[in-house]
Design an enzyme around this catalytic site. Sequence first.
Site, mmCIF file in Angstrom:
data_model
loop_
_atom_site.group_PDB
_atom_site.id
_atom_site.type_symbol
_atom_site.label_atom_id
_atom_site.label_comp_id
_atom_site.label_asym_id
_atom_site.label_seq_id
_atom_site.Cartn_x
_atom_site.Cartn_y
_atom_site.Cartn_z
ATOM 1 C CD GLU A 247 -3.004 -1.147 0.384
ATOM 2 O OE1 GLU A 247 -3.255 -0.198 -0.409
ATOM 3 O OE2 GLU A 247 -3.610 -2.167 0.091
ATOM 4 C CB CYS A 281 -1.858 6.945 1.690
ATOM 5 S SG CYS A 281 -3.372 5.966 2.537
#
Length: 515
Positions: A247, A281
């Site tokens: 990720e 993010c």
Amino acid sequence: MAAIEETVHEPVAAKNEFAVENPATGEVIAHCPDLGAEAIAAMAKRGREVQPAWEALGFEGRARILKRMQKWVIDHQEEIIAVIRSETGKTYEDALIAEISYGAAAFGFWATNAEKYLADEKVKSSAILVKGKKLLLRYRPLGLVGVIGPWNYPLTNSFGDCVPALAAGNAVILKPSEITPLTSLKLAEGLKECGIPDGVFQVATGLGATGAALVDQVDMIMFTGSTATGKKVMAKAAETLTPVSLELGGKDPMIVLADADVERAANTALYYGMLNGGQTCISVERVYVEEPVYDAFVAKVTEKARALRQGTGAAGSVDVGSMTFPPQVDIVERHVEDAKAKGATVLVGGSRGKKSDPTHPGYWYEPTILVDVDHTMSAMTEETFGPTLPIMKVRDEEEAIRLANDSPYGLGASVFGKDTKHAEAVARRVEAGAVCVNDALVNYSALELPMGGAKASGLGSRHGAGGIRKYCQQQAILVTRFATKKDPHMYPYSAKMTARLGKFFSFLYGRGNRD
Ligand code: NAD
């Protein structure tokens, strides 16, 4: 398309330990051991020893402990929030909403749903050779899972991945970021209190080399962090053919169409651009606004951004906290200065330091709104990961989609438009792992909905069935029952029988090819 920045930062460490700072003040608040390869190997041995008993406990036994932990997180939320804030500098609300609430939900969700996602699946086959046999697909835990976490959400990111791995029956070693290891140590105390057997969950504090050593020892590595480090992790894992899930970073675009509810779009852009000081993010990192609503959108965002309160205060007193990772302030400053040098206008903020108290110690950057931006500027093409919101005027939606996709990243995105059918059609053309229409980021709270990056933003996904099956070996089972008296598997076949079988198969499969 801009290349992804390859810089990876590491703080200077004293021998065998490293310091943890409160980034809002710059004070050192703790020291943690920098564990080397030998310590990691010993932890891996311990994890492997205790894993079979943890697996044997079954879904129910494991769920009991994970549910106790859900309650523990809620009961101890003030203490946990204090630890999170001390090592990240985030606001009370950022810690409460995006860490405690997600973390508590994750413990409950995986405790409740692991069995459903990992139950044996009956498989039907048309193959003649397996007629009457039992065919099953099962998910068995891989054994020892390594989780490597970033600094921006020390609870949500790291435990969001550890919990499903544990629920599936794996032992887990977590290597938290060296910038924010204290939250993981706090949660490890909680898991112990809740009865997790010794060695099933271990925290390995250390710098990047500790993470690299972990990759060598485990059966699967779950990595969350920058794209640059993700590539290194994948290369290292390839040496031992260890599966990875990554990720990584993002540069999430927001598209505001001409028919958008401008008030809603402006609120969302600002809230999710500044949430956690922009260090998420899936932050809104850049905005493309169609010409007819551009002025109204910019006016609203500017007015709201000017009213933001920045600081370290108690619940309800501040909106934006400090930066967490000191070198990140330099990156934000570089992006803003580069944009200014290339013709951008700063409407709000634009300086390092704390808003209304620039000499305050610690690591701060003001909430900043930029306009007159374009794709020659790093603020529009590289991950800024700070409290900045660059807004670009576009002719039409085609230009917006083209620019949104002009990025090596593909994590999240959002599209605003009152005609939701049309906005959804635009959303489907954006190259991203998740796209929200008339909202942003909240998809992350739906643990049933997969979330993973496209392009350089990742490999694999978290949440949903895939978010727990990745911690398992898929195993096919075939069982021949003794229902018939004669066993058809007799060797050797006679030549006559082989010829008959050949005719039978050509009759059976040849049928499908006739006109
Ligand atoms: P980073 O890549 O610098 O570090 C992440 C972790 O990797 C740390 O624990 C670090 O010690 C470890 N590490 C460093 N070198 C290593 C190596 N060679 N081998 C193994 N481990 C190593 O990332 P960061 O600065 O901590 O986090 C910020 C980045 O994370 C941003 O790019 C952000 O977008 C990304 N992120 C992504 C998600 C997501 O879900 N996609 C979530 C949060 C953060």
